[in-house]
Design a protein around this motif. Structure first.
Motif, PDB file in Angstrom:
ATOM      1  N   GLY A 184       0.798  -1.211   0.000  1.00  0.00           N
ATOM      2  CA  GLY A 184       0.000   0.000   0.000  1.00  0.00           C
ATOM      3  C   GLY A 184       0.832   1.263   0.000  1.00  0.00           C
ATOM      4  N   ALA A 185       2.058   1.157   0.528  1.00  0.00           N
ATOM      5  CA  ALA A 185       2.958   2.313   0.589  1.00  0.00           C
ATOM      6  C   ALA A 185       3.842   2.423  -0.651  1.00  0.00           C
ATOM      7  CB  ALA A 185       3.828   2.226   1.832  1.00  0.00           C
ATOM      8  N   GLY A 186       3.604   1.568  -1.630  1.00  0.00           N
ATOM      9  CA  GLY A 186       4.341   1.682  -2.889  1.00  0.00           C
ATOM     10  C   GLY A 186       5.648   0.927  -2.947  1.00  0.00           C
ATOM     11  N   ALA A 187       5.803  -0.086  -2.101  1.00  0.00           N
ATOM     12  CA  ALA A 187       7.030  -0.890  -2.160  1.00  0.00           C
ATOM     13  C   ALA A 187       7.168  -1.512  -3.552  1.00  0.00           C
ATOM     14  CB  ALA A 187       6.994  -1.984  -1.097  1.00  0.00           C
ATOM     15  N   PRO A 188       8.386  -1.578  -4.072  1.00  0.00           N
ATOM     16  CA  PRO A 188       8.570  -2.154  -5.411  1.00  0.00           C
ATOM     17  C   PRO A 188       8.283  -3.650  -5.403  1.00  0.00           C
ATOM     18  CG  PRO A 188      10.695  -1.661  -4.379  1.00  0.00           C
ATOM     19  CD  PRO A 188       9.649  -1.092  -3.476  1.00  0.00           C
ATOM     20  N   LEU A 189       7.270  -4.060  -6.139  1.00  0.00           N
ATOM     21  CA  LEU A 189       6.817  -5.458  -6.113  1.00  0.00           C
ATOM     22  C   LEU A 189       7.837  -6.420  -6.695  1.00  0.00           C
ATOM     23  CD1 LEU A 189       3.107  -5.053  -7.247  1.00  0.00           C
ATOM     24  CD2 LEU A 189       3.914  -5.711  -4.978  1.00  0.00           C
ATOM     25  N   ASN A 190       8.553  -5.972  -7.713  1.00  0.00           N
ATOM     26  CA  ASN A 190       9.402  -6.899  -8.473  1.00  0.00           C
ATOM     27  C   ASN A 190      10.889  -6.609  -8.324  1.00  0.00           C
ATOM     28  OD1 ASN A 190       7.158  -8.349  -9.556  1.00  0.00           O
ATOM     29  ND2 ASN A 190       6.791  -6.625 -10.928  1.00  0.00           N
ATOM     30  N   HIS A 191      11.261  -5.957  -7.226  1.00  0.00           N
ATOM     31  CA  HIS A 191      12.688  -5.735  -6.976  1.00  0.00           C
ATOM     32  C   HIS A 191      13.390  -7.089  -6.885  1.00  0.00           C
ATOM     33  CE1 HIS A 191      16.255  -3.708  -5.332  1.00  0.00           C
ATOM     34  NE2 HIS A 191      16.381  -4.788  -4.581  1.00  0.00           N
ATOM     35  N   VAL A 192      14.525  -7.195  -7.541  1.00  0.00           N
ATOM     36  CA  VAL A 192      15.310  -8.434  -7.525  1.00  0.00           C
ATOM     37  C   VAL A 192      16.566  -8.185  -6.696  1.00  0.00           C
ATOM     38  CG1 VAL A 192      16.525 -10.144  -8.924  1.00  0.00           C
ATOM     39  CG2 VAL A 192      14.440  -9.056  -9.818  1.00  0.00           C
ATOM     40  N   ALA A 202      -2.202 -10.543  -5.699  1.00  0.00           N
ATOM     41  CA  ALA A 202      -3.312  -9.598  -5.855  1.00  0.00           C
ATOM     42  C   ALA A 202      -2.816  -8.213  -6.253  1.00  0.00           C
ATOM     43  CB  ALA A 202      -4.113  -9.526  -4.557  1.00  0.00           C
ATOM     44  N   ALA A 203      -1.611  -7.871  -5.794  1.00  0.00           N
ATOM     45  CA  ALA A 203      -1.043  -6.555  -6.110  1.00  0.00           C
ATOM     46  C   ALA A 203      -0.409  -6.511  -7.497  1.00  0.00           C
ATOM     47  CB  ALA A 203      -0.012  -6.179  -5.058  1.00  0.00           C
ATOM     48  N   GLN A 221      -1.638 -23.772  -6.377  1.00  0.00           N
ATOM     49  CA  GLN A 221      -2.981 -23.398  -6.805  1.00  0.00           C
ATOM     50  C   GLN A 221      -3.139 -21.878  -6.925  1.00  0.00           C
ATOM     51  OE1 GLN A 221      -5.309 -25.386  -3.809  1.00  0.00           O
ATOM     52  NE2 GLN A 221      -5.293 -27.347  -4.898  1.00  0.00           N
ATOM     53  N   LEU A 222      -2.592 -21.150  -5.953  1.00  0.00           N
ATOM     54  CA  LEU A 222      -2.650 -19.696  -6.014  1.00  0.00           C
ATOM     55  C   LEU A 222      -1.955 -19.175  -7.274  1.00  0.00           C
ATOM     56  CD1 LEU A 222      -1.849 -18.805  -2.286  1.00  0.00           C
ATOM     57  CD2 LEU A 222      -3.982 -18.272  -3.491  1.00  0.00           C
ATOM     58  N   LEU A 223      -0.803 -19.724  -7.560  1.00  0.00           N
ATOM     59  CA  LEU A 223      -0.039 -19.279  -8.719  1.00  0.00           C
ATOM     60  C   LEU A 223      -0.744 -19.638 -10.030  1.00  0.00           C
ATOM     61  CD1 LEU A 223       3.435 -20.265  -7.305  1.00  0.00           C
ATOM     62  CD2 LEU A 223       2.842 -17.956  -8.078  1.00  0.00           C
ATOM     63  N   GLU A 224      -1.292 -20.838 -10.084  1.00  0.00           N
ATOM     64  CA  GLU A 224      -1.985 -21.239 -11.305  1.00  0.00           C
ATOM     65  C   GLU A 224      -3.213 -20.371 -11.546  1.00  0.00           C
ATOM     66  OE1 GLU A 224      -0.799 -25.975 -11.631  1.00  0.00           O
ATOM     67  OE2 GLU A 224      -2.628 -25.392 -10.536  1.00  0.00           O
ATOM     68  N   ARG A 225      -3.950 -20.035 -10.487  1.00  0.00           N
ATOM     69  CA  ARG A 225      -5.128 -19.169 -10.644  1.00  0.00           C
ATOM     70  C   ARG A 225      -4.718 -17.772 -11.119  1.00  0.00           C
ATOM     71  NH1 ARG A 225      -7.245 -21.916  -5.972  1.00  0.00           N
ATOM     72  NH2 ARG A 225      -6.545 -20.268  -4.567  1.00  0.00           N
ATOM     73  N   ALA A 226      -3.477 -17.371 -10.796  1.00  0.00           N
ATOM     74  CA  ALA A 226      -2.982 -16.068 -11.224  1.00  0.00           C
ATOM     75  C   ALA A 226      -2.382 -16.123 -12.632  1.00  0.00           C
ATOM     76  CB  ALA A 226      -1.943 -15.551 -10.240  1.00  0.00           C
ATOM     77  N   GLY A 227      -2.424 -17.298 -13.254  1.00  0.00           N
ATOM     78  CA  GLY A 227      -1.927 -17.424 -14.617  1.00  0.00           C
ATOM     79  C   GLY A 227      -0.451 -17.761 -14.732  1.00  0.00           C
ATOM     80  N   ALA A 228       0.160 -18.196 -13.626  1.00  0.00           N
ATOM     81  CA  ALA A 228       1.596 -18.521 -13.667  1.00  0.00           C
ATOM     82  C   ALA A 228       1.851 -19.731 -14.515  1.00  0.00           C
ATOM     83  CB  ALA A 228       2.090 -18.764 -12.229  1.00  0.00           C
ATOM     84  N   ARG A 229       3.014 -19.735 -15.113  1.00  0.00           N
ATOM     85  CA  ARG A 229       3.436 -20.855 -15.960  1.00  0.00           C
ATOM     86  C   ARG A 229       4.826 -21.339 -15.520  1.00  0.00           C
ATOM     87  NH1 ARG A 229      -1.046 -20.461 -16.752  1.00  0.00           N
ATOM     88  NH2 ARG A 229      -2.247 -20.212 -18.695  1.00  0.00           N
TER      89      ARG A 229
END
Length: 234
Positions: free
Chosen positions: A159-167, A197-198, A226-234
């Motif tokens: 919610g505070a804008g943390a970078p979601l995909n920082h590696v 969800a984010a 299951q969570l990943l598959e529902r999100a479209g992960a491959r």
């Protein structure tokens, strides 16, 4: 608790890598006994002393940011001690909320690791950034919280804008760490769900090329799969 230690395991081609992750050091009892002035006030929550200090010195951010031998400023010390009113007073007086101590942790990451949602909220409301790169792993507070399965903290940071995909320099994102450093249980499932969800990427792979879905399958984490598959992960 004056120290947080944890160890992590990750599948790395062709075998298993074991390494110490983070070791955040709160002030020890001996260090606390040696604190005087600003540092003692920050640890004890002595608002009266702090108010006198700021009245005497005026806008004195450089004094407010004076570190102890471990590089901890009054903000770090107050965060470890959960002295939220002190943090507010320090911020009003001009203290820097984003400095790193000697082990490269900022106050936001310290609160995130401690699962201290109340202190974290204070820091974020005061304008502390959720985007700082911290630790010897070049990570973020979000990665550290995901590692530990602190789902509510993860939601705050998102919610505070943390970078979601920082590696980080281990080539892991927060989403990957929620899998490879978690136990597959409810807390890490909630963490993974919040990241998905984010909009966190399910395609960024680890250094060996394994995707989050492959990593979850390899560990037998059915609910995460299951969570990943529902999100479209491959």
């Amino acid at each position: 608790m004056s120290r947080w230690h944890w160890w992590f395991a990750a599948v790395c081609a062709p075998g298993l890598l074991l390494a110490p992750a983070l070791a955040q050091l709160a002030p020890s009892p001996e260090q606390v006994r040696q604190y005087r002035g600003l540092q003692a006030a920050a640890h004890k929550g002595d608002l009266a002393w702090l108010q006198d200090f700021t009245r005497t010195n005026g806008p004195a951010a450089t004094l407010l940011d004076t570190p102890d031998a471990q590089g901890r400023t009054a903000v770090h010390i107050a965060t470890f001690a959960r002295q939220r009113e002190v943090i507010r007073a320090l911020a009003r007086a001009g203290a820097n909320l984003e400095l790193l101590e000697n082990d490269r942790y900022d106050a936001v990451t310290i609160a995130a690791v401690a699962n201290d949602v109340n202190t974290l909220k204070v820091l974020l409301d005061l304008g502390a950034s959720a985007k700082c790169v911290t630790s010897v792993y070049d990570g973020t507070a979000l990665i550290a919280a995901a590692h530990l399965g602190h789902a509510e903290v993860v939601q705050q940071l998102i919610g505070a804008g943390a970078p979601l995909n920082h590696v980080n320099n281990l080539h892991w994102t927060a989403l990957i760490e929620s899998i490879v450093l978690g136990d597959g249980g409810v807390a890490h499932q909630k963490t993974l769900a919040a990241l998905l969800a984010a909009g966190a990427s399910t395609q960024l792979a680890d250094r060996s090329g394994a995707t989050p879905l492959q990593l979850a399958r390899a560990r037998g984490y059915r609910e995460m799969v299951q969570l990943l598959e529902r999100a479209g992960a491959r």
